[in-house]
Design an enzyme around this catalytic site. Structure first.
Site, short mmCIF file in Angstrom:
data_model
loop_
_atom_site.label_atom_id
_atom_site.label_comp_id
_atom_site.label_asym_id
_atom_site.label_seq_id
_atom_site.Cartn_x
_atom_site.Cartn_y
_atom_site.Cartn_z
N ASP A 184 0.86 -1.20 0.00
CA ASP A 184 0.00 0.00 0.00
C ASP A 184 0.89 1.24 0.00
O ASP A 184 2.12 1.12 -0.05
CB ASP A 184 -0.96 -0.02 1.20
CG ASP A 184 -2.31 0.58 0.81
OD1 ASP A 184 -2.34 1.75 0.39
OD2 ASP A 184 -3.34 -0.12 0.92
N HIS A 256 -2.70 3.10 -4.70
CA HIS A 256 -2.10 2.60 -3.45
C HIS A 256 -0.67 2.12 -3.73
O HIS A 256 -0.24 1.08 -3.23
CB HIS A 256 -2.96 1.48 -2.84
CG HIS A 256 -4.27 1.98 -2.29
ND1 HIS A 256 -4.38 2.52 -1.04
CD2 HIS A 256 -5.52 2.04 -2.84
CE1 HIS A 256 -5.65 2.88 -0.82
NE2 HIS A 256 -6.36 2.60 -1.90
N GLU A 319 -9.73 2.81 -5.44
CA GLU A 319 -9.39 4.19 -5.07
C GLU A 319 -8.22 4.77 -5.87
O GLU A 319 -7.38 5.46 -5.31
CB GLU A 319 -9.07 4.26 -3.56
CG GLU A 319 -10.23 3.83 -2.71
CD GLU A 319 -9.92 3.86 -1.21
OE1 GLU A 319 -10.85 4.11 -0.44
OE2 GLU A 319 -8.77 3.62 -0.81
C1 TNX Z 1 -11.05 1.85 1.86
S1 TNX Z 1 -11.89 -0.88 1.04
C2 TNX Z 1 -9.95 1.19 1.36
C3 TNX Z 1 -8.75 1.01 2.18
C4 TNX Z 1 -8.90 1.65 3.52
C5 TNX Z 1 -10.29 1.40 4.06
C6 TNX Z 1 -10.52 1.88 5.45
C7 TNX Z 1 -10.81 -0.55 0.00
C8 TNX Z 1 -10.78 -1.41 -1.15
N1 TNX Z 1 -9.99 0.51 0.17
O1 TNX Z 1 -7.61 1.48 1.50
O2 TNX Z 1 -7.93 1.13 4.38
O3 TNX Z 1 -11.22 2.01 3.20
O4 TNX Z 1 -11.75 1.44 5.98
#
Ligand code: TNX
Length: 525
Positions: A184, A256, A319
């Site tokens: 990450d 990430h 994300e």
């Molecule tokens: C969203 S769930 C993210 C993570 C974070 C999390 C915290 C997802 C696929 N991505 O990078 O750690 O929320 O709840």
């Protein structure tokens, strides 16, 4: 209170007490098993030996001596409809576990352990205890074939011994997928031989935000480091395999990516790469889409494939804000050259390249539900985390999906009381009963699509989980409720019944030093 010996978690499909008789394990008891069922007998014997100090040998055949005390594993005469199914019959002199596969036999053994005193999980000899199991008949099989928990070892690193113990706990709950989030923005935690800087640089961050990142930006000045060496990973995979737990490794892309780009700046889009991130939240750092970068990532995946035998590999996909792709002239040129409409389609193309690479190596791609945007890669499996919609959309397209919605199975969320009396967490509100009430099969899906819902998975993101005892606290007993959702039939006993069984189940966790959160509001309402 109900007889604690019947504290079975997850609840089996059918279960009937046979009077008041008990099976008394003795120093002279033998196990009987052979062929594919032998390893399950060995796993059971190890625990029973550790907690009684008795020899409990395993023989291939029974002697038929009158009064011989035995635990017999039997190959089912006809193949049971589900490969993980078993039956367990406990009578005064004999226990019989019947299964078609080693997995079924293993789960029969796990249920049997729950019929003995909780000290069976203690790992120290207690020959003075009454090692009794009640006479009972159990028929059991899982509801879903994907019963997972994801652990984020990137934001905070957990020692490999803890991971081993965690996998053991998953197996006790009849969960069978350990999804391991290894990379990450804040850390790269898997050794890749070809690219040593990934761990030399990527596994260290300078510090971590103090308090909640939403309100504060001050750092704590304490470095966080740690990675898993390939040797350790190989041992862990063998350990998990013995317990019928598949390990799903996750290597995040195209977002990430900041720890990887910090290690190898040419993978990114800025003239000067940012450091391994010390802050939480969504970052802009992406991998670029140059052929060398794709080749780099495929080299990484090749090493990952050689370490993890599971059919599936997770490539993240969540994300990835597209700002850097939008602002970069080379990326825009590639986008036009490929004839793609926009950055979402470019992400979809990128993931498609990885899916094709994995397919050529006999593996299947899993990604978070953002991989639906811009078109789903052929054969991809979707993890639906932003609610159920991603899973429903994937299933309608004929793709497999796993339900991981944040409002039902995000164990990094608060779990009760008021945040002011709970240790700092990321946010949210997910008390135990909400996990237990979760129904993974979307009502709107007809059977032909519903069969694509492979199962359900809980998530442990660790931004605000810096230690393993805090991890225990966030994970348990919510994992016990998840186990019931994933394994028990849709018509499972109500929450009040689960809580009663949980009282006995928590003693098992006590014996293993699991620092769970006592759900006092339900135990003493
Ligand atoms: C969203 S769930 C993210 C993570 C974070 C999390 C915290 C997802 C696929 N991505 O990078 O750690 O929320 O709840």
């Amino acid at each position: 209170m109900r007889d604690p010996v019947l504290a079975l978690v997850p609840h089996p499909v059918r279960c009937k007490r046979l009077g008041d008789a008990v099976f008394a394990l003795r120093a002279t008891t033998r196990l009987i098993a052979s062929g594919p069922l032998f390893p399950a007998a060995e796993m059971l014997a190890v625990r029973l030996r550790q907690s009684t100090g008795w020899p409990l040998p395993i023989a291939a055949r029974r002697t038929d001596e009158a009064g011989e005390s035995r635990i017999e594993f039997r190959q089912a005469a006809t193949v049971l409809p589900d490969p993980e199914a078993y039956t367990l019959h406990v009578a005064a002199e004999q226990i019989t576990i019947t299964a078609s596969t080693s997995a079924g036999a293993f789960y029969g053994g796990q249920t049997l352990l729950q019929l003995f005193p909780p000290a069976v999980f203690g790992g120290v000899p207690r020959p003075e205890l009454a090692w009794h199991a009640p006479a009972i008949e159990i028929e059991d099989a899982p509801r879903f074939r994907w019963r997972g928990v994801m652990l984020d070892s990137a934001r905070h690193f957990q020692p490999i011994d803890y991971i081993r113990k965690f996998i053991d706990l998953l197996a006790q709950h009849k969960l069978n997928v350990f999804h391991w989030h290894l990379t990450d923005d804040q850390g790269w935690r898997i050794e890749i031989k070809k690219y040593p800087r990934l761990v030399e640089v990527g596994s260290r961050r300078r510090e971590t935000t103090k308090g909640h990142g939403k309100y504060r930006t001050e750092g704590d000045g304490l470095p966080v480091t740690g990675y898993y060496a390939q040797e350790e990973i190989r041992d862990l995979v063998a350990y998990a395999t013995q317990r019928h737990v598949h390990i799903l490794p996750e290597i995040e892309m195209p977002g990430h990516a900041q720890a990887a780009v910090a290690a190898y700046p040419k993978l990114g889009l800025l003239p000067k790469a940012r450091e391994v991130s010390c802050r939480w939240g969504i970052h802009e750092t992406l991998f670029n889409v140059k052929p060398d970068t794709l080749a780099f990532l495929q080299d990484v995946l090749a090493e990952v494939i050689s370490l993890f035998p599971f059919d599936y590999i997770h490539i993240g996909g969540d994300e990835a804000v597209k700002t850097q792709w939008r602002q970069d002239a080379d990326t825009q040129a590639s986008l036009r050259q490929l004839g793609l409409r926009d950055e979402d389609h470019l992400q979809s193309w990128f993931i498609g390249q990885m899916a094709e690479f994995l397919r050529r190596h006999g593996r299947k791609l899993v990604g978070w539900d953002e991989i639906l945007e811009g078109g789903l890669a052929s054969g991809a499996t979707v993890m639906s985390w932003r609610g159920a919609a991603g899973g429903i959309a994937a299933a309608r397209l004929g793709h497999d999906a796993i339900m991981c919605p944040y409002d039902a199975v995000y164990f990094d969320y608060y779990q009760g009381g008021s945040p002011s009396v709970e240790p700092l967490a990321i946010g949210g509100d997910l008390p135990l009963h909400k996990v237990h009430a979760y129904e993974p099969a979307p009502a709107e899906l007809p059977a032909e699509h519903a069969r694509h819902i492979l199962g359900v998975q809980g998530q442990l993101w660790t931004e605000y989980i810096p230690t393993t005892s805090r991890l225990d606290y966030m994970a348990f007993p919510r994992i016990a409720a998840l186990a019931e959702v994933a394994w028990s039939p849709r018509e499972r006993p109500p929450f009040a019944d689960f809580v009663t069984r949980l009282c006995g189940h928590l003693r098992r966790l006590d014996c293993q030093d699991v620092r769970y959160r006592a759900p006092l509001e339900f135990l003493h309402p």
